[in-house]
Design an enzyme around this catalytic site. Structure first.
Site, PDB file in Angstrom:
ATOM      1  CB  CYS A 188      -0.945   0.002   1.201  1.00  0.00           C
ATOM      2  SG  CYS A 188      -2.138  -1.345   1.129  1.00  0.00           S
ATOM      3  CG  HIS A 206      -3.100   3.831   2.006  1.00  0.00           C
ATOM      4  ND1 HIS A 206      -3.515   3.402   0.770  1.00  0.00           N
ATOM      5  CD2 HIS A 206      -3.171   2.749   2.821  1.00  0.00           C
ATOM      6  CE1 HIS A 206      -3.828   2.113   0.832  1.00  0.00           C
ATOM      7  NE2 HIS A 206      -3.624   1.699   2.068  1.00  0.00           N
ATOM      8  CG  ASN A 265      -6.458  -0.440   1.035  1.00  0.00           C
ATOM      9  OD1 ASN A 265      -5.713  -0.037   0.151  1.00  0.00           O
ATOM     10  ND2 ASN A 265      -6.015  -0.938   2.178  1.00  0.00           N
TER      11      ASN A 265
END
Ligand code: UT7
Length: 342
Positions: free
Chosen positions: A132, A269, A299
């Site tokens: 990520c 994020h 996500n």
């Protein structure tokens, strides 16, 4: 890789004039697969509910790639849009750094697929794997290439088809992720080495391999010959995330010679609305300065930051000269932040 004479001349000129090379964000682009999957749809196949997902994560819907639609396809579309936004042709690109955890193939790098599909016959293209945090890591790598004069125009991409490594029976992970891609074009410009410069002002990266077991995939080419599926101890990751992200944002601001009062936009994020709010609170940032897309993107791992950046740039929230702080944290753990003046 050899340094092009024109690039070397630019670097030497910058040094001679007491100025520095800055990687200016010249264009941002994004692409999301057409198919959208709502929480209600997921609740038909697993023991979950729209209410639980919205309350615990803020997610309402995610995009999922179609069969035959690969990470490279999403990446090429996002790249074409970033190039159009920058007003330059693909031929100007001499570096592609693509962040992904879900490459088309084990090798070659998905970046080389993108290079070929954009019609490029020169330059360097490779992938970066930091889950990520991948986009922040890729941005740092490209920024360093540009500042050293080893490239002049870079495409930095975060692209994922995370849906392919989800265990669709595991409700604690499968509701959290989505697919997508975002890209930025970086061009070498000159600055005075002050926070007033346009371009990337600093990047700060961290890794801590001791936290492997909190977030990982159950397989890999070398161990199981399969990609595996995502496993996460969400509660523990959550706690680390808020601490580490607030810490690295503070660190990046100090490194750029700025304070949180100088931030125009935070582009975090997009893992969980509660993490985004928690970090904002720790930094004392007004919520209206934080770009949130987790509700409609979920996500998207390495794609989440450039997707959010693209959205807030396209709708006019982020403007030229704004100070933007990007941050991310992911498996490894890896985490990092970048400060840029747009
Ligand atoms: O991008 C990389 C970084 N990743 C992250 O930052 C993710 C970090 N973690 C999180 O976002 C949150 O921890 C989650 C959203 C994953 C989970 O939220 P939570 O508030 O920490 O919930 P929990 O894991 O403590 O689970 C609470 C309850 C459990 O039931 P019991 O044991 O209390 O009976 C879970 O089994 O919620 C249950 N649960 C669900 N219920 C309905 C877990 N997933 C679901 C679900 N639907 N999808």
């Amino acid at each position: 890789m050899t340094i092009e004479p024109a690039v070397k001349a630019r670097r030497d000129a910058a040094a001679g004039q007491g100025s520095v090379i800055r990687s200016v964000i010249a264009g941002v682009g994004a692409y999301l697969p057409e198919r959208q999957v709502t929480n209600h749809e997921l609740a038909k196949t697993i023991d979950t509910s729209d209410e639980w997902i919205v309350e615990r994560t803020g997610i309402r819907v995610r995009h999922v790639a179609a069969e035959g639609e690969f990470t490279s396809h999403l990446a090429v579309k996002a790249s074409e849009r970033a190039l159009a936004a920058a007003g330059i042709g693909a031929g100007a690109i001499d570096l592609i750094v693509l962040a992904t955890t879900t490459p088309d193939e084990t090798f070659p790098a998905t970046a080389t697929r993108v290079q070929e599909r954009l019609g490029l016959t020169r330059g360097v293209a490779f992938d970066v794997q930091a889950v990520c945090s991948g986009f922040i890591f890729a941005l740092a790598v490209a920024d360093n290439f540009l500042r050293l004069g080893q490239a002049e125009t870079a495409l930095v991409i975060g692209a994922e088809t995370f849906s392919r490594i989800l265990d669709w029976q595991d409700r604690s992970t499968c509701v959290l992720f989505g697919d997508g891609a975002g890209a930025v074009v970086l061009r070498a410009g000159q600055g005075k080495g002050t926070p007033a410069d346009r371009g990337i002002l600093t990047t700060r990266l961290h890794s801590d391999g001791r936290q492997h077991d909190l977030l990982y995939a159950t397989g890999g080419v070398s161990s199981t010959k399969t990609a595996g599926v995502v496993r996460m101890d969400g509660r523990k990751v959550f706690k680390h995330a808020v601490e580490k992200l607030a810490g690295v944002v503070d660190e990046s601001l100090a490194s750029a010679g700025l304070t949180s009062a100088d931030i125009d936009w935070v582009v975090p994020h997009q893992a969980n609305r509660r993490i985004i709010d928690g970090v904002g609170k720790k930094l004392g940032l007004p919520p209206e300065r934080v770009v949130v897309t987790v509700d409609h993107h979920a996500n998207t791992s390495a794609a989440s930051v450039p997707l959010a950046l693209a959205e807030a740039t396209a709708d006019g929230r982020i403007k030229r000269n704004d100070v933007v702080v990007m941050e991310a944290m992911g498996g490894g753990f890896t985490w990092g932040a970048a400060v840029a003046r747009m």
